[in-house]
Structure formats: C-alpha cells, structure tokens
Design a protein around this motif. Structure first.
Motif, PDB file in Angstrom:
ATOM      1  N   HIS A  45     -26.547 -28.321 -19.347  1.00  0.00           N
ATOM      2  CA  HIS A  45     -27.706 -27.442 -19.239  1.00  0.00           C
ATOM      3  C   HIS A  45     -28.947 -28.288 -19.488  1.00  0.00           C
ATOM      4  N   GLN A  46     -29.965 -28.053 -18.681  1.00  0.00           N
ATOM      5  CA  GLN A  46     -31.246 -28.732 -18.850  1.00  0.00           C
ATOM      6  C   GLN A  46     -32.314 -27.655 -18.929  1.00  0.00           C
ATOM      7  N   SER A  47     -32.978 -27.580 -20.087  1.00  0.00           N
ATOM      8  CA  SER A  47     -33.893 -26.466 -20.334  1.00  0.00           C
ATOM      9  C   SER A  47     -35.304 -26.680 -19.830  1.00  0.00           C
ATOM     10  N   GLY A  48     -35.744 -27.918 -19.776  1.00  0.00           N
ATOM     11  CA  GLY A  48     -37.115 -28.171 -19.358  1.00  0.00           C
ATOM     12  C   GLY A  48     -38.106 -28.076 -20.485  1.00  0.00           C
ATOM     13  N   GLY A  49     -37.619 -27.931 -21.698  1.00  0.00           N
ATOM     14  CA  GLY A  49     -38.499 -27.882 -22.865  1.00  0.00           C
ATOM     15  C   GLY A  49     -39.018 -29.258 -23.204  1.00  0.00           C
ATOM     16  N   CYS A  50     -39.672 -29.372 -24.332  1.00  0.00           N
ATOM     17  CA  CYS A  50     -40.201 -30.672 -24.739  1.00  0.00           C
ATOM     18  C   CYS A  50     -39.099 -31.507 -25.379  1.00  0.00           C
ATOM     19  N   ARG A  65     -24.667 -20.456 -23.602  1.00  0.00           N
ATOM     20  CA  ARG A  65     -24.654 -19.205 -22.837  1.00  0.00           C
ATOM     21  C   ARG A  65     -25.763 -19.220 -21.800  1.00  0.00           C
ATOM     22  N   THR A  66     -25.383 -19.037 -20.551  1.00  0.00           N
ATOM     23  CA  THR A  66     -26.348 -18.982 -19.464  1.00  0.00           C
ATOM     24  C   THR A  66     -26.544 -17.526 -19.050  1.00  0.00           C
ATOM     25  N   GLY A  67     -27.672 -17.288 -18.404  1.00  0.00           N
ATOM     26  CA  GLY A  67     -27.971 -15.926 -17.971  1.00  0.00           C
ATOM     27  C   GLY A  67     -28.937 -15.930 -16.804  1.00  0.00           C
ATOM     28  N   SER A  68     -29.633 -14.831 -16.638  1.00  0.00           N
ATOM     29  CA  SER A  68     -30.527 -14.676 -15.487  1.00  0.00           C
ATOM     30  C   SER A  68     -31.717 -15.639 -15.532  1.00  0.00           C
ATOM     31  N   SER A  69     -31.989 -16.251 -16.668  1.00  0.00           N
ATOM     32  CA  SER A  69     -33.091 -17.210 -16.756  1.00  0.00           C
ATOM     33  C   SER A  69     -32.628 -18.636 -16.453  1.00  0.00           C
ATOM     34  N   ASP A  70     -31.384 -18.778 -15.950  1.00  0.00           N
ATOM     35  CA  ASP A  70     -30.828 -20.094 -15.618  1.00  0.00           C
ATOM     36  C   ASP A  70     -30.383 -20.127 -14.167  1.00  0.00           C
ATOM     37  N   ALA A  71     -30.411 -21.320 -13.569  1.00  0.00           N
ATOM     38  CA  ALA A  71     -29.955 -21.524 -12.194  1.00  0.00           C
ATOM     39  C   ALA A  71     -28.815 -22.533 -12.201  1.00  0.00           C
ATOM     40  N   PHE A  94     -36.238 -25.193 -12.593  1.00  0.00           N
ATOM     41  CA  PHE A  94     -35.733 -25.314 -11.228  1.00  0.00           C
ATOM     42  C   PHE A  94     -36.819 -24.971 -10.209  1.00  0.00           C
ATOM     43  N   ALA A  95     -37.654 -23.975 -10.505  1.00  0.00           N
ATOM     44  CA  ALA A  95     -38.743 -23.606  -9.590  1.00  0.00           C
ATOM     45  C   ALA A  95     -39.663 -24.802  -9.335  1.00  0.00           C
TER      46      ALA A  95
END
Length: 141
Positions: A45-50, A65-71, A94-95
């Motif tokens: 998983h790669q969150s894109g946070g700092c 845990r992944t969900g609708s906020s993950d691709a 991802f966007a």
C-alpha cells in the motif's frame, strides 16, 4: 520495459494488452520471495502521505485494510510466490499519478518500521516514468 522489470496485470489492462501500471525490479522480486517465505502472502500500500507514507509499504496480505479511498493498481506476479502481491495506492495519490508507470525497487537503508522489509536493512522505493501515448491508450486514457 527493461529486462530486470516484471510486469503486473492490472484491472484495466489484461496481461495480453501489453501495458501495465506497475512492475518489479529483479531486486524487489528477490526480496518479495524472502518476505513471503517469512510472512506468507503479501500486499503493498502506498498512501501518498508525507515521509514514509509516500513510500510503498509491504504488509502481510489483508493486514492493511483497503476501502473505497484506495485504488488497486495491479496484482504482481512474483516467480516462486504462489499468489499475486496486490499493490494498492490511495485514490487521491492515484488521481495524480494515473499517467505514470511505477516500478518497485529496493535500496539500502531503513524505511518505515511498519513495512516488512525494515529488518532486512533495505527499503522499497518507487521509480516512475510517464506512460507513452500507446501505453496510455491501452490503459484507457
């Protein structure tokens, strides 16, 4: 794709389409085999946070845990590992990265203590490049 990358099948690009969003270097493949032997099925998983949040984190499959906020970017085939290694990214990141091919690599040094490779003295790292126009078309724009 260079000879030391392994392509992944993605939801929007079947393996025979000739385009993928994510690949592995030979070093990442070798490390994933080692981690699989120690921990069983794996995921990224790669969150894109700092800080470490912008690096790919490797977990036992299902532990993050992944969900609708993950691709789901792809299911990586790793020689010697029976099940694919899913690679997830936060949907927001991802966007921003949807036009970029990602390659998971390994470099010396310590990353996050949460990622499984940390005790090995290495860390996963993403190398990226923009998709070619042909790859972009195959992936659906």
């Amino acid at each position: 794709m260079s000879g030391d990358e392994r392509a992944a099948t993605t939801p929007d690009a079947p393996a025979d389409a000739g385009a993928s969003r994510i690949a592995l270097t030979a070093a990442a493949t070798e490390l994933l085999r080692l981690l699989h032997a120690q921990h069983g099925p794996l995921m990224f998983h790669q969150s894109g946070g700092c800080c470490d949040g912008s690096a790919p984190m490797c977990y036992p499959a299902g532990e993050f845990r992944t969900g609708s906020s993950d691709a789901l970017l792809g299911r990586l085939s790793v020689e010697g590992v029976p099940e694919p290694v899913e690679f997830w990214m936060s949907a927001d990141q991802f966007a921003r990265w949807r036009h970029t091919h990602l390659t998971v690599d390994v470099v010396p040094g310590r990353g996050s203590g949460f990622s499984l490779e940390a005790p090995e003295g290495v860390r996963f790292l993403i190398r990226s490049r923009l998709f070619t126009e042909e790859e972009q078309a195959r992936l659906g724009g």
